[in-house]
Enzyme design. Structure first.
Site, short mmCIF file in Angstrom:
data_model
loop_
_atom_site.label_atom_id
_atom_site.label_comp_id
_atom_site.label_asym_id
_atom_site.label_seq_id
_atom_site.Cartn_x
_atom_site.Cartn_y
_atom_site.Cartn_z
N LYS A 13 0.96 -1.15 0.13
CA LYS A 13 0.29 -0.05 -0.10
C LYS A 13 0.88 1.32 -0.03
O LYS A 13 1.34 1.67 0.98
CB LYS A 13 -0.79 0.10 1.28
N ARG A 31 2.01 0.50 4.37
CA ARG A 31 1.96 -0.67 4.94
C ARG A 31 1.82 -1.81 3.70
O ARG A 31 1.64 -1.62 2.71
CB ARG A 31 0.99 -0.77 5.82
N TYR A 71 -3.96 -5.39 -5.29
CA TYR A 71 -4.79 -4.55 -6.05
C TYR A 71 -5.36 -4.96 -7.19
O TYR A 71 -4.25 -5.28 -8.00
CB TYR A 71 -4.00 -3.28 -5.97
N TYR A 118 -3.97 2.00 -9.16
CA TYR A 118 -4.73 2.86 -8.16
C TYR A 118 -4.04 4.03 -8.00
O TYR A 118 -2.77 4.04 -7.68
CB TYR A 118 -4.98 2.21 -6.89
N ASP A 121 -11.92 14.71 2.96
CA ASP A 121 -11.09 14.31 4.12
C ASP A 121 -9.51 14.76 3.73
O ASP A 121 -8.71 14.18 4.34
CB ASP A 121 -10.99 12.60 3.90
N ASP A 178 -9.59 9.66 -5.03
CA ASP A 178 -9.00 8.44 -5.53
C ASP A 178 -9.58 7.98 -6.66
O ASP A 178 -10.60 8.24 -7.15
CB ASP A 178 -9.14 7.33 -4.44
N ASP A 189 -15.70 7.80 1.53
CA ASP A 189 -14.30 7.61 0.72
C ASP A 189 -14.32 6.92 -0.61
O ASP A 189 -14.24 5.93 -1.02
CB ASP A 189 -13.38 6.47 1.56
N TYR A 213 -10.08 -6.13 1.91
CA TYR A 213 -8.68 -5.43 2.07
C TYR A 213 -8.38 -5.22 3.51
O TYR A 213 -7.20 -4.99 3.80
CB TYR A 213 -8.14 -4.81 0.87
#
Length: 216
Positions: free
Chosen positions: A66, A80, A88, A92, A102, A107, A139, A176
């Site tokens: 990540k 992490r 994935y 991304y 946020d 994203d 999100d 995930y």
């Protein structure tokens, strides 16, 4: 050079996008800086946004690492290793010069044939929106295809994807974080027009953010 992409949403851009965008006008006044380029603030979103836009890739397809943008330095850092036995499903990243509630750029998951390296950027075309709640907070993710991938660039709406592909994406985000005891809820996918609205809203929030910072 790739052949031009036919997008049947020209009227949407004409209605919702004013040129030159506030983002470009404001940030041009901040360009005389002797610092390294920042992928969030210095990379242009592109003239065809909110339909086709630049995307900075943080995580390559097939990765269990990540990565994420370090907002202070503009570098891509390791956040992490995923706790679950998943990777994935697609590349991304984020859309430059956008901002969400946020305090992060919006994203985007980009469907294409090959994985690409973290830190590069590519042209992506929005085809849908995946509404998501991560630990009680909104999100949402833009679902896109690579605008320069001959296998996927003809897709214009998420409803055109094979059902298995949509189920794969949903399952990844639902699972995930399970081994971290973090709850993620994914709602039904929304069409391309919802994605355009979400990208445009994030562009407007970013423009407001820049104006406020220039006033300080």
């Amino acid at each position: 050079m790739a052949p031009p992409i036919e997008v049947s949403t020209k009227s949407y851009v004409e209605k919702h996008v004013s040129l030159p965008t506030l983002n470009e006008r404001i940030l041009s006044s901040m360009s005389h800086r002797s610092v390294a380029a920042h992928p969030w603030h210095d990379l242009e979103i592109g003239p065809e946004a909110p339909i086709i836009f630049n995307c900075v890739v943080e995580i390559g397809k097939g990765s269990k690492v990540k990565y994420e943008l370090d907002k202070t330095t503009g570098l891509i850092k390791v956040d992490r290793i995923l706790y679950s036995s998943v990777v994935y499903p697609h590349n991304y990243g984020f859309i430059p010069r956008t901002l969400c509630e946020d305090s992060d750029p919006i994203d985007v998951l980009v469907i294409m044939q090959e994985p690409v390296i973290p830190g590069c950027f590519l042209r992506a075309k929005a085809i849908g929106l995946m509404p998501m709640i991560d630990q009680g907070e909104k999100d949402d993710k833009i679902i896109a295809v690579c605008a320069d991938d001959p296998e996927y660039r003809h897709y214009n709406d998420i409803s055109e994807l094979p059902p298995h592909r949509m189920a794969e994406i949903r399952r990844f985000f639902e699972d995930y974080k399970k081994n971290e005891n973090k709850e993620v809820a994914v709602n039904d996918f929304l069409p391309a027009t919802a994605a355009y609205d979400a990208v445009q809203h994030s562009m407007d929030l970013y423009a407001d953010y820049v104006v406020e910072n220039l006033r300080r």
